[in-house]
Design a protein around this motif. Structure first.
Motif, PDB file in Angstrom:
ATOM      1  N   ASP A   1      56.086  35.153  45.191  1.00  0.00           N
ATOM      2  CA  ASP A   1      55.419  35.950  44.656  1.00  0.00           C
ATOM      3  C   ASP A   1      55.357  35.499  43.679  1.00  0.00           C
ATOM      4  N   LYS A   2      56.297  35.300  43.087  1.00  0.00           N
ATOM      5  CA  LYS A   2      55.629  34.727  41.916  1.00  0.00           C
ATOM      6  C   LYS A   2      55.497  33.258  41.103  1.00  0.00           C
ATOM      7  N   SER A   3      55.859  32.653  42.315  1.00  0.00           N
ATOM      8  CA  SER A   3      55.146  30.933  42.141  1.00  0.00           C
ATOM      9  C   SER A   3      53.955  31.188  42.223  1.00  0.00           C
ATOM     10  N   GLY A   4      53.377  31.822  43.296  1.00  0.00           N
ATOM     11  CA  GLY A   4      52.082  31.619  43.957  1.00  0.00           C
ATOM     12  C   GLY A   4      52.007  30.217  44.829  1.00  0.00           C
ATOM     13  N   VAL A   5      53.521  30.254  45.661  1.00  0.00           N
ATOM     14  CA  VAL A   5      53.596  29.241  46.272  1.00  0.00           C
ATOM     15  C   VAL A   5      53.795  29.705  47.901  1.00  0.00           C
TER      16      VAL A   5
ATOM     17  N   PRO B   1      62.275  17.636  47.454  1.00  0.00           N
ATOM     18  CA  PRO B   1      61.258  18.408  48.666  1.00  0.00           C
ATOM     19  C   PRO B   1      60.511  17.208  49.015  1.00  0.00           C
ATOM     20  N   SER B   2      59.848  16.676  50.052  1.00  0.00           N
ATOM     21  CA  SER B   2      58.422  16.039  50.569  1.00  0.00           C
ATOM     22  C   SER B   2      57.739  17.350  49.918  1.00  0.00           C
TER      23      SER B   2
ATOM     24  N   VAL C   1      53.115  21.668  43.034  1.00  0.00           N
ATOM     25  CA  VAL C   1      53.746  22.719  44.416  1.00  0.00           C
ATOM     26  C   VAL C   1      54.759  23.028  42.945  1.00  0.00           C
ATOM     27  N   LEU C   2      55.371  21.868  43.254  1.00  0.00           N
ATOM     28  CA  LEU C   2      57.612  21.625  42.920  1.00  0.00           C
ATOM     29  C   LEU C   2      57.246  21.889  41.491  1.00  0.00           C
ATOM     30  N   MET C   3      56.228  22.533  40.655  1.00  0.00           N
ATOM     31  CA  MET C   3      56.090  22.853  39.680  1.00  0.00           C
ATOM     32  C   MET C   3      55.898  23.936  39.393  1.00  0.00           C
ATOM     33  N   LEU C   4      54.784  24.649  40.326  1.00  0.00           N
ATOM     34  CA  LEU C   4      55.059  26.134  40.556  1.00  0.00           C
ATOM     35  C   LEU C   4      56.242  26.876  40.776  1.00  0.00           C
ATOM     36  N   ILE C   5      57.085  26.409  41.720  1.00  0.00           N
ATOM     37  CA  ILE C   5      58.306  27.060  41.639  1.00  0.00           C
ATOM     38  C   ILE C   5      58.695  26.857  40.500  1.00  0.00           C
TER      39      ILE C   5
END
Length: 81
Positions: free
Chosen positions: A23-27, A42-43, A48-52
């Motif tokens: 929810d907080k990352s949008g992923v 992670p592959s 996406v990793l930067m959002l996390i």
């Protein structure tokens, strides 16, 4: 970059579920779970990793060390905590 173990450790320090981080990352939660099951970095799409990473850092997490050799996380509590 960050490793799957750093993501899991950061969530544990914050007391967040996978759904909280999603929810907080949008992923999406399915994507997040897939990343956490992998070893090392992670592959994944870098954006996406930067959002996390950004969501965790905004909550007070600092990533330390090399994500492949000596991954670490530190939680910086806010002064009001």
């Amino acid at each position: 970059m960050l490793s799957s173990s750093q993501i899991k450790a950061a969530r544990a320090l914050l007391g967040w579920s996978g759904t909280d981080l999603a929810d907080k990352s949008g992923v999406g939660i399915t994507t997040l779970r897939r990343y956490e099951l992998q070893e090392g970095i992670p592959s994944a799409n870098t954006s996406v990793l930067m959002l996390i990473k950004r969501a965790l850092e905004d909550a007070g997490i600092q990533f330390t060390g090399d994500p492949l050799v000596n991954p670490g996380v530190v939680l910086h509590l806010s002064p009001s905590a």
